[in-house]
Design an enzyme around this catalytic site. Structure first.
Site, PDB file in Angstrom:
ATOM      1  N   SER A   9       0.797  -1.238   0.000  1.00 14.44           N
ATOM      2  CA  SER A   9       0.000   0.000   0.000  1.00 14.44           C
ATOM      3  C   SER A   9       0.828   1.286   0.000  1.00 14.44           C
ATOM      4  O   SER A   9       0.514   2.207  -0.765  1.00 14.44           O
ATOM      5  CB  SER A   9      -0.983  -0.012   1.167  1.00 14.44           C
ATOM      6  N   THR A  54      -7.762  -2.550   7.061  1.00 16.73           N
ATOM      7  CA  THR A  54      -7.723  -3.954   6.621  1.00 16.73           C
ATOM      8  C   THR A  54      -7.982  -4.888   7.796  1.00 16.73           C
ATOM      9  O   THR A  54      -8.365  -4.441   8.882  1.00 16.73           O
ATOM     10  CB  THR A  54      -6.394  -4.252   5.883  1.00 16.73           C
ATOM     11  N   LYS A  81     -12.382  -4.097   9.391  1.00 17.38           N
ATOM     12  CA  LYS A  81     -13.289  -3.478   8.408  1.00 17.38           C
ATOM     13  C   LYS A  81     -14.701  -3.289   8.956  1.00 17.38           C
ATOM     14  O   LYS A  81     -15.433  -2.401   8.510  1.00 17.38           O
ATOM     15  CB  LYS A  81     -13.319  -4.302   7.112  1.00 17.38           C
ATOM     16  N   ASN A  85     -13.343   0.034   4.226  1.00  9.61           N
ATOM     17  CA  ASN A  85     -11.890  -0.135   4.043  1.00  9.61           C
ATOM     18  C   ASN A  85     -11.181   1.206   3.851  1.00  9.61           C
ATOM     19  O   ASN A  85      -9.965   1.239   3.662  1.00  9.61           O
ATOM     20  CB  ASN A  85     -11.584  -1.088   2.882  1.00  9.61           C
ATOM     21  N   ASP A 113     -13.252  -1.443  -1.946  1.00  9.44           N
ATOM     22  CA  ASP A 113     -13.052  -2.810  -2.463  1.00  9.44           C
ATOM     23  C   ASP A 113     -14.106  -3.116  -3.535  1.00  9.44           C
ATOM     24  O   ASP A 113     -13.865  -3.900  -4.450  1.00  9.44           O
ATOM     25  CB  ASP A 113     -13.187  -3.840  -1.332  1.00  9.44           C
ATOM     26  N   GLY A 143     -16.541 -14.707   3.989  1.00  5.27           N
ATOM     27  CA  GLY A 143     -16.146 -13.596   4.863  1.00  5.27           C
ATOM     28  C   GLY A 143     -16.414 -12.241   4.226  1.00  5.27           C
ATOM     29  O   GLY A 143     -17.269 -12.111   3.337  1.00  5.27           O
ATOM     30  N   GLY A 144     -15.655 -11.233   4.679  1.00  6.97           N
ATOM     31  CA  GLY A 144     -15.875  -9.862   4.234  1.00  6.97           C
ATOM     32  C   GLY A 144     -15.678  -9.683   2.732  1.00  6.97           C
ATOM     33  O   GLY A 144     -16.524  -9.092   2.042  1.00  6.97           O
TER      34      GLY A 144
END
Ligand code: NAP
Length: 410
Positions: free
Chosen positions: A15, A52, A56, A77, A93, A119-120
């Site tokens: 990032s 992250t 979140k 996010n 995302d 999941g997310g």
């Protein structure tokens, strides 16, 4: 006021590098323990934050406003501080995965898409796919559709992995067997470390277009940067940054007959590109404390090959290195996936009459031609591309730099 990435354990992250290319703002990593999260979020020290695993959802109560995507997915996010000091929670995302689907030029309407994991990230992926009218099936270890009854979905056209299965350091694992799905048009994995998970390597082998999650990472960062800076960033930044990261993180693997000059070319490449260098024969000697001829004479070739695969397994997981391999590493099929997961494999070709044979157990005694006949098809199988090394190793290194468009430091 700071910008950065908030998470519990961040390790190496792409990032900062991505955001440095997207805008002119300081960007740092914030590894925050759960007990310190509340005070961090209320500290008013940051202007914008990416979020992250595992925060979140946890950050939602601290956001005064949520965008429609964040509200719909119940996941944030990106947090942006407004001029009045309040925080808005975004979910970029959603844009990141939409961009990944667009890149693959998929037409999804009415097609069955299997999403592995619940999941997310799975929520985000499902929302994007449903928006494109795909027939979405979530595969969960504990759900109605699980890994023991996948046969009923053999008509799937798309598979998206949103589980961490196959992610570093657990490289080499795949959540499913792709041969169960003969109609697949595309396989996607949200994982980008390794660049090619076992799932994507299997897809490649079956001739199915396969995409890793690096594009999504860059695309979601682009939208975050727009919220951070309040300015629109040209869409062309996504492929540009994606290509740069891919090129920079890929390993360069040299294969070829014993004595063809791999070690020398690797050293020149390492000097010119500033990358780390790994020589598998040297690592085996360091590991065992014995020379290669001694290992061959005392324990035999099979033992040596096992050691070689162990070393390739460990170092194939790394990024940005130049790896020089032993001439016979191609005789072990399992080495192919280990080398390819993060690497471009280059076959260094040299006329047999020019090969160095001294101190090479399998090259001595005039057996080179026989060995070459046996190995040539294997070098073809392993190599992404080849270069001749019949003249100077400097020229060969230059050819590789040119072919791979590598950045040089000297
Ligand atoms: P998460 O909330 O923990 O969800 C992962 C899901 O995977 C779990 O809910 C679970 O679903 C399944 N799972 C976990 N361990 C498993 C195992 N051993 N075997 C099979 N299934 C397993 O994590 P996430 O935030 O969704 O992230 C998932 C992955 O996506 C991570 O690798 C993350 O790095 C990646 N990701 C990438 C990007 C990108 O930009 N490229 C963005 C977001 C996330 P079931 O319990 O239902 O089986």
């Amino acid at each position: 006021m700071q910008y950065g990435l908030l998470g519990e354990k961040l390790g190496h992250s792409f990032s900062p590098e991505i955001h440095n290319q997207l805008g002119n703002y300081p960007y740092q990593l914030f590894e925050i323990h759960p007990e310190d999260l509340s005070s961090f979020l209320q500290s008013k020290t940051f202007a914008g934050m990416n979020v992250t695993i595992p925060y979140k959802k946890t950050v939602i109560p601290y956001c005064h406003h949520l965008t429609p995507e964040a509200e719909m997915l119940q996941a944030v996010n990106t947090i942006v501080r407004n001029p009045d000091g309040t925080l808005t929670g975004h979910n970029t995302d959603y844009f990141g995965f939409s961009s990944m689907v667009e890149r693959a030029k998929l037409s999804l309407s009415g097609k069955k898409a299997l999403v592995l994991g619940s999941g997310g990230a799975s929520n985000t992926v499902c929302a994007v796919l449903r928006q494109q009218n795909a027939n979405v099936i979530v595969v969960s270890r504990t759900g109605e559709n699980n890994y023991s009854n996948l046969q009923q979905h053999s008509d799937a056209k798309l598979i998206v992995n949103t589980t961490p299965v196959g992610m570093y350091p657990y490289n080499g694992q795949s959540p499913i067997d792709l041969t169960v799905f003969p109609h697949l048009e595309c396989v996607m994995d949200l994982i980008y470390n390794p660049l090619k998970t076992k799932l994507l390597i299997d897809a490649d082998a079956l001739g199915i277009p396969a995409y890793n999650g690096l594009w999504m990472l860059v695309a979601q960062a682009k939208e975050s940067a727009e919220w951070f800076t309040g300015t629109q960033i040209d869409i062309s930044y996504i492929p540009e940054i994606y290509q740069k990261l891919l090129k920079k993180s890929q390993n360069i693997i040299l294969i070829g007959m014993p004595g063809c000059g791999k070690t020398t070319v690797a050293k020149i490449l390492a000097e010119k590109t500033g990358r780390g260098i790994v020589d598998t024969d040297q690592l085996i000697e360091e590991k065992t404390g014995c020379s290669i001829p001694d290992i061959f004479s005392s324990d035999g070739e099979n033992y040596f090959r096992r050691l070689e695969t162990e070393v390739i397994c460990e170092f194939g997981k790394r990024n940005s290195i130049i790896m020089s391999t032993g001439g016979g590493c191609v005789t072990q099929r399992e080495n192919l996936d280990l080398l390819r997961q993060n690497g471009t494999v280059i076959w260094i070709k040299r006329d047999l009459s020019l090969l160095e044979t001294k101190g090479r157990p399998l090259s001595e005694n005039g057996k080179l031609q026989q060995m070459y006949t046996q190995r040539e098809p294997l070098y073809h199988l392993f190599a992404d591309l080849s270069v001749d090394n019949n003249y100077s190793p400097e020229e060969t290194a230059e050819q590789i730099i040119k072919k791979l468009k590598l950045d040089v430091i000297i």
